[in-house]
Design a protein around this motif. Structure first.
Motif, short mmCIF file in Angstrom:
data_model
loop_
_atom_site.label_atom_id
_atom_site.label_comp_id
_atom_site.label_asym_id
_atom_site.label_seq_id
_atom_site.Cartn_x
_atom_site.Cartn_y
_atom_site.Cartn_z
N SER A 59 -8.09 6.93 7.09
CA SER A 59 -8.07 5.93 8.12
C SER A 59 -6.59 6.15 9.15
O SER A 59 -5.74 7.05 8.65
N LYS A 60 -6.59 5.54 10.24
CA LYS A 60 -5.43 5.62 11.12
C LYS A 60 -4.52 4.56 10.91
O LYS A 60 -4.89 3.51 11.26
N THR A 61 -3.61 4.68 10.15
CA THR A 61 -2.56 3.45 9.53
C THR A 61 -1.36 3.84 9.38
O THR A 61 -1.11 5.15 9.39
N THR A 62 -0.40 3.24 8.57
CA THR A 62 0.73 3.56 8.43
C THR A 62 0.84 4.21 7.16
O THR A 62 -0.20 3.98 6.33
N PRO A 63 1.89 5.19 7.13
CA PRO A 63 1.89 6.02 5.84
C PRO A 63 2.26 5.13 4.62
O PRO A 63 1.47 5.26 3.37
N SER A 64 2.92 3.96 4.62
CA SER A 64 3.00 3.23 3.46
C SER A 64 1.97 2.50 3.19
O SER A 64 1.46 2.41 1.88
N LEU A 65 0.86 2.08 4.04
CA LEU A 65 -0.56 1.37 3.80
C LEU A 65 -1.25 2.61 2.85
O LEU A 65 -2.20 2.18 1.92
N ARG A 66 -1.28 3.75 3.29
CA ARG A 66 -2.02 4.96 2.90
C ARG A 66 -1.53 5.18 1.47
O ARG A 66 -2.59 5.27 0.45
N VAL A 67 -0.33 4.97 1.06
CA VAL A 67 0.13 4.95 -0.27
C VAL A 67 -0.55 4.04 -1.01
O VAL A 67 -0.91 4.15 -2.44
N VAL A 68 -0.37 2.91 -0.62
CA VAL A 68 -0.95 1.65 -1.23
C VAL A 68 -2.47 1.75 -1.94
O VAL A 68 -3.00 1.50 -2.62
N ILE A 69 -3.13 2.33 -0.70
CA ILE A 69 -4.51 2.45 -0.62
C ILE A 69 -4.67 3.48 -1.75
O ILE A 69 -5.60 3.42 -2.88
N LYS A 70 -3.92 4.53 -1.84
CA LYS A 70 -4.17 5.58 -2.69
C LYS A 70 -3.93 5.35 -4.30
O LYS A 70 -4.62 5.39 -5.05
N LYS A 71 -2.85 4.53 -4.39
CA LYS A 71 -2.38 4.12 -5.85
C LYS A 71 -3.64 3.03 -6.36
O LYS A 71 -3.92 3.09 -7.41
N LYS A 72 -4.16 2.18 -5.38
CA LYS A 72 -5.30 1.12 -5.79
C LYS A 72 -6.27 1.95 -6.13
O LYS A 72 -7.11 1.59 -7.29
N LEU A 73 -6.74 3.17 -5.61
CA LEU A 73 -8.04 3.72 -5.88
C LEU A 73 -7.68 4.70 -7.38
O LEU A 73 -8.73 4.36 -8.26
N GLU A 74 -6.45 5.03 -7.57
CA GLU A 74 -6.18 5.68 -8.82
C GLU A 74 -6.23 4.77 -9.91
O GLU A 74 -6.74 4.86 -10.88
N VAL A 75 -5.65 3.45 -9.74
CA VAL A 75 -5.72 2.45 -10.63
C VAL A 75 -7.10 2.15 -11.34
O VAL A 75 -7.44 1.78 -12.23
#
Length: 337
Positions: A59-75
């Motif tokens: 997605s075209k979004t901020t790096p900080s939000l991409r980190v949040v998404i990645k962590k959510k998927l890993e959890v």
């Protein structure tokens, strides 16, 4: 795509027939809203694709939000993993050890022996309770202490030696979705001696054994000393040991260059003012850990503490005496007379 208004007229829709994609898309949209994006946002989804069993959002979004998404998927992967283990085996999670003994993850009960906790968990807590285990936890805090003594598959009664073999068994023999297990710390209580389930090193204390397990799960590494840790929170706690400065004792005038030294001083010298050692049965507090143990044995019938020296046959009833003995007789740290 403007999430607040829904898909635009000419936007390509995903086919519901593609397994997992639509469900994951809806889940991610709900997640965006849950973290405060109810207003119009600039998030533009480009594609959702399946790669090696992992749904990846680009997605075209901020790096900080991409980190949040990645962590959510890993959890979510960790949650699915531990759920399959608890529902399909006799493995038992351990919240902590203290007070009376090993604490249940699903209620407030404690048990002197791990076997009693296992029996309690299997007979008392249902599948619905186990399915919700660890929900709401963040990736930085995710860690599961798991008793895998006599590990057995509930679906076919097959006995497995370790958690990795069990996860492979679920995937191959029963077509269960399993993946990562790097935040699951296994313990075995199949003898009178407390040992590491991975290297068989012997310990006298469950807390020390738990700290030792970080050696085998180096998910996060300290940049200062190279020590490894299971999760990020444990690494952050460890990091305080390396912070230097001026730290004054809250009780006397002594000054220390690290917080750890100050804490050790306060516990050793001023602990009588706080009575930190609490009886796990009646709540009475003691100035000394040994006195607390003696109280629990005499008044509550607790099992006496017996600590064995790894280098000789001597036994002790408290950790302090064992430590002094080891330093003086086996580490050649006797004071010069």
């Amino acid at each position: 795509m403007d999430i607040a208004r829904g898909p635009r007229k000419n936007e390509k829709r995903m086919k519901p027939g593609k397994e997992g994609n639509l469900q994951t898309k809806q889940h991610l949209f709900s997640f965006f809203l849950s973290i405060g994006t109810r207003r119009k946002t600039n998030i533009l989804e480009k594609t959702v694709r399946k790669r090696k069993g992992v749904i990846t959002l680009i997605s075209k979004t901020t790096p900080s939000l991409r980190v949040v998404i990645k962590k959510k998927l890993e959890v979510d992967k960790h949650l699915e993993n531990i759920r399959e283990i608890l529902l399909n085996s006799n493995a038992t999670p351990i919240r902590s050890k203290g007070g009376v003994g090993y604490a249940c993850c699903f209620c407030s009960k404690q048990f002197p022996e791990p076997a009693d906790l296992k029996t309690h968990t299997i007979e008392t807590h249902d599948e619905r309770t186990k399915s919700n285990f660890m929900k709401g936890i963040t990736l930085d805090d995710f860690i599961v202490k798991l008793d895998i003594t006599n590990l057995k598959c509930k679906l076919c009664d097959t006995h497995l030696d370790n958690i990795t073999d069990f996860l492979d068994h679920l995937k191959i023999e029963h077509e269960k979705r399993t993946s990562v297990n790097s935040h699951i710390i296994p313990f075995k209580f199949d003898s009178d001696v407390l040992r590491c389930s991975m290297c068989s090193k012997q310990f006298n204390n469950f807390k020390v054994l738990t700290e030792h397990m970080n050696v085998h799960f180096r998910n996060h590494v300290c940049e200062v000393c190279g020590a490894g840790f299971v999760n990020k929170r444990t690494l952050r706690t460890h990091g305080y040991r390396h912070r230097t400065g001026i730290f004054s004792c809250s009780t006397c005038s002594k000054i220390f260059d690290t917080k750890v030294k100050r804490r050790e001083h306060e516990r050793a010298v001023h602990v009588h003012m706080h009575r930190r050692n609490k009886c796990g049965y009646c709540g009475e507090r003691f100035t000394d850990y040994t006195k607390k143990n003696e109280h629990e044995v005499k008044l509550h019938g607790a099992k006496p503490v017996i600590l064995s020296c790894n280098a000789c046959e001597k036994i002790f009833d408290n950790q302090r005496s064992l430590t002094v003995h080891s330093k003086n007789y086996h580490l050649m740290e006797r004071r010069n007379k």
